[in-house]
Design a protein around this motif. Structure first.
Motif, mmCIF file in Angstrom:
data_model
loop_
_atom_site.group_PDB
_atom_site.id
_atom_site.type_symbol
_atom_site.label_atom_id
_atom_site.label_comp_id
_atom_site.label_asym_id
_atom_site.label_seq_id
_atom_site.Cartn_x
_atom_site.Cartn_y
_atom_site.Cartn_z
ATOM 1 N N LEU A 256 -4.004 -21.027 -4.852
ATOM 2 C CA LEU A 256 -4.878 -20.574 -3.772
ATOM 3 C C LEU A 256 -4.083 -20.355 -2.493
ATOM 4 O O LEU A 256 -4.401 -19.451 -1.707
ATOM 5 N N TRP A 257 -3.037 -21.144 -2.291
ATOM 6 C CA TRP A 257 -2.221 -21.002 -1.074
ATOM 7 C C TRP A 257 -1.387 -19.725 -1.122
ATOM 8 O O TRP A 257 -1.192 -19.072 -0.090
ATOM 9 N N LEU A 258 -0.909 -19.363 -2.298
ATOM 10 C CA LEU A 258 -0.174 -18.099 -2.421
ATOM 11 C C LEU A 258 -1.112 -16.923 -2.169
ATOM 12 O O LEU A 258 -0.740 -15.943 -1.508
ATOM 13 N N PHE A 259 -2.326 -17.022 -2.694
ATOM 14 C CA PHE A 259 -3.314 -15.973 -2.433
ATOM 15 C C PHE A 259 -3.634 -15.894 -0.942
ATOM 16 O O PHE A 259 -3.761 -14.790 -0.383
ATOM 17 N N ALA A 260 -3.758 -17.058 -0.281
ATOM 18 C CA ALA A 260 -4.037 -17.071 1.164
ATOM 19 C C ALA A 260 -2.908 -16.407 1.943
ATOM 20 O O ALA A 260 -3.153 -15.671 2.910
ATOM 21 N N ALA A 261 -1.658 -16.642 1.514
ATOM 22 C CA ALA A 261 -0.522 -16.008 2.185
ATOM 23 C C ALA A 261 -0.577 -14.492 2.020
ATOM 24 O O ALA A 261 -0.291 -13.739 2.960
ATOM 25 N N GLY A 262 -0.960 -14.032 0.834
ATOM 26 C CA GLY A 262 -1.085 -12.601 0.618
ATOM 27 C C GLY A 262 -2.202 -11.982 1.443
ATOM 28 O O GLY A 262 -2.049 -10.898 2.004
ATOM 29 N N VAL A 263 -3.330 -12.686 1.526
ATOM 30 C CA VAL A 263 -4.444 -12.193 2.346
ATOM 31 C C VAL A 263 -4.021 -12.117 3.806
ATOM 32 O O VAL A 263 -4.368 -11.167 4.517
ATOM 33 N N LEU A 264 -3.267 -13.102 4.259
ATOM 34 C CA LEU A 264 -2.803 -13.111 5.646
ATOM 35 C C LEU A 264 -1.923 -11.895 5.931
ATOM 36 O O LEU A 264 -2.051 -11.255 6.984
ATOM 37 N N LEU A 265 -1.033 -11.552 5.009
ATOM 38 C CA LEU A 265 -0.208 -10.355 5.177
ATOM 39 C C LEU A 265 -1.062 -9.092 5.207
ATOM 40 O O LEU A 265 -0.830 -8.189 6.008
ATOM 41 N N TYR A 266 -2.048 -9.056 4.329
ATOM 42 C CA TYR A 266 -2.895 -7.864 4.277
ATOM 43 C C TYR A 266 -3.751 -7.725 5.535
ATOM 44 O O TYR A 266 -3.980 -6.610 6.008
ATOM 45 N N ALA A 339 -0.117 -15.513 -11.562
ATOM 46 C CA ALA A 339 1.221 -15.059 -11.198
ATOM 47 C C ALA A 339 1.763 -15.849 -10.019
ATOM 48 O O ALA A 339 1.019 -16.218 -9.102
ATOM 49 N N GLY A 340 3.067 -16.103 -10.035
ATOM 50 C CA GLY A 340 3.728 -16.785 -8.940
ATOM 51 C C GLY A 340 4.400 -15.795 -8.002
ATOM 52 O O GLY A 340 4.327 -14.572 -8.190
ATOM 53 N N PHE A 341 5.089 -16.335 -7.007
ATOM 54 C CA PHE A 341 5.725 -15.475 -6.012
ATOM 55 C C PHE A 341 6.799 -14.594 -6.632
ATOM 56 O O PHE A 341 7.011 -13.456 -6.189
ATOM 57 N N ALA A 342 7.468 -15.077 -7.671
ATOM 58 C CA ALA A 342 8.515 -14.286 -8.322
ATOM 59 C C ALA A 342 7.961 -13.010 -8.934
ATOM 60 O O ALA A 342 8.700 -12.042 -9.142
ATOM 61 N N VAL A 343 6.666 -12.977 -9.216
ATOM 62 C CA VAL A 343 6.041 -11.800 -9.819
ATOM 63 C C VAL A 343 5.482 -10.858 -8.761
ATOM 64 O O VAL A 343 5.608 -9.632 -8.870
ATOM 65 N N VAL A 344 4.869 -11.420 -7.728
ATOM 66 C CA VAL A 344 4.123 -10.584 -6.765
ATOM 67 C C VAL A 344 4.915 -10.263 -5.503
ATOM 68 O O VAL A 344 4.391 -9.589 -4.620
ATOM 69 N N TRP A 345 6.171 -10.702 -5.403
ATOM 70 C CA TRP A 345 6.897 -10.456 -4.149
ATOM 71 C C TRP A 345 7.065 -8.971 -3.826
ATOM 72 O O TRP A 345 7.068 -8.606 -2.634
ATOM 73 N N PRO A 346 7.205 -8.058 -4.816
ATOM 74 C CA PRO A 346 7.283 -6.634 -4.418
ATOM 75 C C PRO A 346 6.011 -6.155 -3.710
ATOM 76 O O PRO A 346 6.097 -5.394 -2.740
ATOM 77 N N GLN A 347 4.841 -6.592 -4.182
ATOM 78 C CA GLN A 347 3.596 -6.215 -3.516
ATOM 79 C C GLN A 347 3.482 -6.872 -2.140
ATOM 80 O O GLN A 347 2.995 -6.250 -1.185
ATOM 81 N N PHE A 348 3.946 -8.111 -2.023
ATOM 82 C CA PHE A 348 3.956 -8.789 -0.722
ATOM 83 C C PHE A 348 4.838 -8.022 0.261
ATOM 84 O O PHE A 348 4.456 -7.804 1.423
ATOM 85 N N LEU A 349 6.031 -7.624 -0.205
ATOM 86 C CA LEU A 349 6.969 -6.921 0.672
ATOM 87 C C LEU A 349 6.401 -5.569 1.106
ATOM 88 O O LEU A 349 6.480 -5.203 2.292
ATOM 89 N N ALA A 350 5.820 -4.821 0.168
ATOM 90 C CA ALA A 350 5.245 -3.517 0.509
ATOM 91 C C ALA A 350 4.097 -3.664 1.503
ATOM 92 O O ALA A 350 3.989 -2.899 2.470
ATOM 93 N N THR A 351 3.253 -4.675 1.290
ATOM 94 C CA THR A 351 2.139 -4.914 2.213
ATOM 95 C C THR A 351 2.651 -5.267 3.602
ATOM 96 O O THR A 351 2.122 -4.783 4.616
ATOM 97 N N ALA A 352 3.685 -6.100 3.675
ATOM 98 C CA ALA A 352 4.226 -6.511 4.971
ATOM 99 C C ALA A 352 4.874 -5.341 5.711
ATOM 100 O O ALA A 352 4.673 -5.171 6.919
ATOM 101 N N VAL A 353 5.647 -4.528 4.996
ATOM 102 C CA VAL A 353 6.346 -3.405 5.643
ATOM 103 C C VAL A 353 5.348 -2.377 6.154
ATOM 104 O O VAL A 353 5.413 -1.941 7.313
ATOM 105 N N ILE A 354 4.400 -1.982 5.306
ATOM 106 C CA ILE A 354 3.410 -0.983 5.735
ATOM 107 C C ILE A 354 2.526 -1.555 6.841
ATOM 108 O O ILE A 354 2.179 -0.866 7.804
ATOM 109 N N GLY A 355 2.169 -2.839 6.718
ATOM 110 C CA GLY A 355 1.350 -3.470 7.753
ATOM 111 C C GLY A 355 2.061 -3.539 9.088
ATOM 112 O O GLY A 355 1.450 -3.313 10.143
#
Length: 375
Positions: A256-266, A339-355
């Motif tokens: 849930l904390w990894l999901f929260a971090a992703g939501v925060l980036l988005y 999925a853990g961070f090792a799987v979703v980090w490309p989506q995290f990075l793309a969201t952060a850069v575009i954001g």
């Protein structure tokens, strides 16, 4: 240099403004509770109590076995029909499916003559018709295979298919539709809250008060983004725990904390985009129109409603510039597949850069907007 005391004071002011807007708060709470539950339970991709009529012109052991296999909860009890009743009852929408079993069906099967069974479908209910057709075909093939195997005294078929369901073993539609509803509401509410915060200032005449205070445009913008982002983030996490997990019964596989971090980036992107819409909208109705023209296409093409693989190749490439597409991807990966961070980090990075890019763009636009208001 930014004055963080000003940002904190404006942050508190924004939270108070949101709390006092009872209509907006009621809508936000509804969107993260009842709206998600109704979308999860009201829309189903499963076959449930479909109506079936049967014209059994064979009245054999095999045809009876086929009728017995059409049982609840997928189907209602099959209703026996005469050939002359079929067209009239189908026109009256009394049956979604009508199965016509020809005479000498069992004898032709035993003789190896490959007889045909006719299935009439009312495709008005498109989803149920498509799923039900495949299910009835599977039932007929399975019962014919079982009957032939038993009469030929064969103990096993040459090929055995073993199916294993991953991530949603019970094939519960509510898990998928509930998660999709939450993801879509995060996008819509984050944009609306941030945009409404600025439009509300203009409509209530409090924007002029801010302009005569010793605060910078960047401080005003950050306070609005932080306040509305915090409200959206908290309600999102509460919705995951109490609506998806406890109310709907979905098993949350990932962190849930990894999901929260992703939501925060988005939210970094979504709130900035909402504030951008607020700078070019003079009223809430105008902002609603801009919202329909911009946010709804991003949501529809994000992959949450239609798989990206089903879209044209050029569109699959084009939607990659939208953070909403990456948000849907990593949210489903975390909540469904663990999925853990090792799987979703490309989506995290793309969201952060575009954001970040859109945040800087929105900040420049907001500064121009404030300068125009002061002028």
């Amino acid at each position: 240099m930014l004055d963080f005391r000003n940002i904190a004071a404006l942050f508190v002011k924004e939270l108070i403004g949101i709390r006092r807007d009872t209509v907006l708060m009621g809508f936000v709470i509804y969107a993260f509770t009842l709206a998600i539950y109704m979308q999860a339970t009201g829309i189903t991709h499963e076959l449930n109590r479909a109506t079936v009529g049967v014209v059994d012109q064979d009245v054999s052991q095999l045809s009876s076995a086929i009728l017995d296999a059409l049982r609840p909860p997928q189907f209602q009890a099959p209703v026996s029909l005469s050939p002359g009743e079929v067209d009239r009852l189908m026109d009256q929408a009394r049956f979604t499916f009508v199965l016509d079993i020809p005479p000498n069906f069992e004898a032709d099967v035993l003789a190896g003559r490959s007889p045909s069974v006719q299935l009439l479908i009312d495709a008005t209910a498109l989803m149920q018709a498509g799923i039900g057709a495949g299910h009835i075909q599977s039932v007929v093939n399975q019962e014919v295979s079982r009957f032939v195997t038993r009469t030929e005294k064969t103990t096993s078929l040459p090929v055995a298919i073993e199916v294993r369901m991953a991530f949603n073993q019970t094939l519960t539609t509510a898990w998928f539709t509930g998660t999709s509803g939450l993801i879509n509401n995060v996008t819509m509410l984050a944009v609306l809250l941030a945009g409404a915060a600025l439009v509300r200032e203009r409509e209530h005449g409090t924007l002029e008060h801010l302009l005569v205070m010793p605060v910078r445009a960047t401080e005003i913008m950050l306070s609005k983004l932080l306040a509305n982002g915090l409200v959206t983030l908290v309600l999102t996490l509460l919705s995951v725990v109490f609506v998806l997990d406890l109310w709907i019964g979905m098993r949350i596989s990932g962190s849930l904390w990894l999901f929260a971090a992703g939501v925060l980036l988005y939210l970094f992107f979504a709130t900035s985009f909402g504030l951008f819409l607020g700078t070019i909208s003079r009223s809430m109705p105008q902002m609603a129109l801009l919202f329909i023209l911009t946010v709804l296409p991003m949501t529809i093409l994000s992959g949450g409603m239609t798989p990206l693989e089903s879209m044209p190749d050029w569109l699959q490439i084009g939607v990659q510039v939208s953070p909403t597409t990456h948000f849907v991807s990593f949210a489903q990966a975390i909540l469904f597949r663990g999925a853990g961070f090792a799987v979703v980090w490309p989506q995290f990075l793309a969201t952060a850069v575009i954001g970040l890019f859109f945040f800087l763009f929105s900040m420049a636009r907001f500064r121009s907007f404030i300068a125009a208001q002061q002028g």
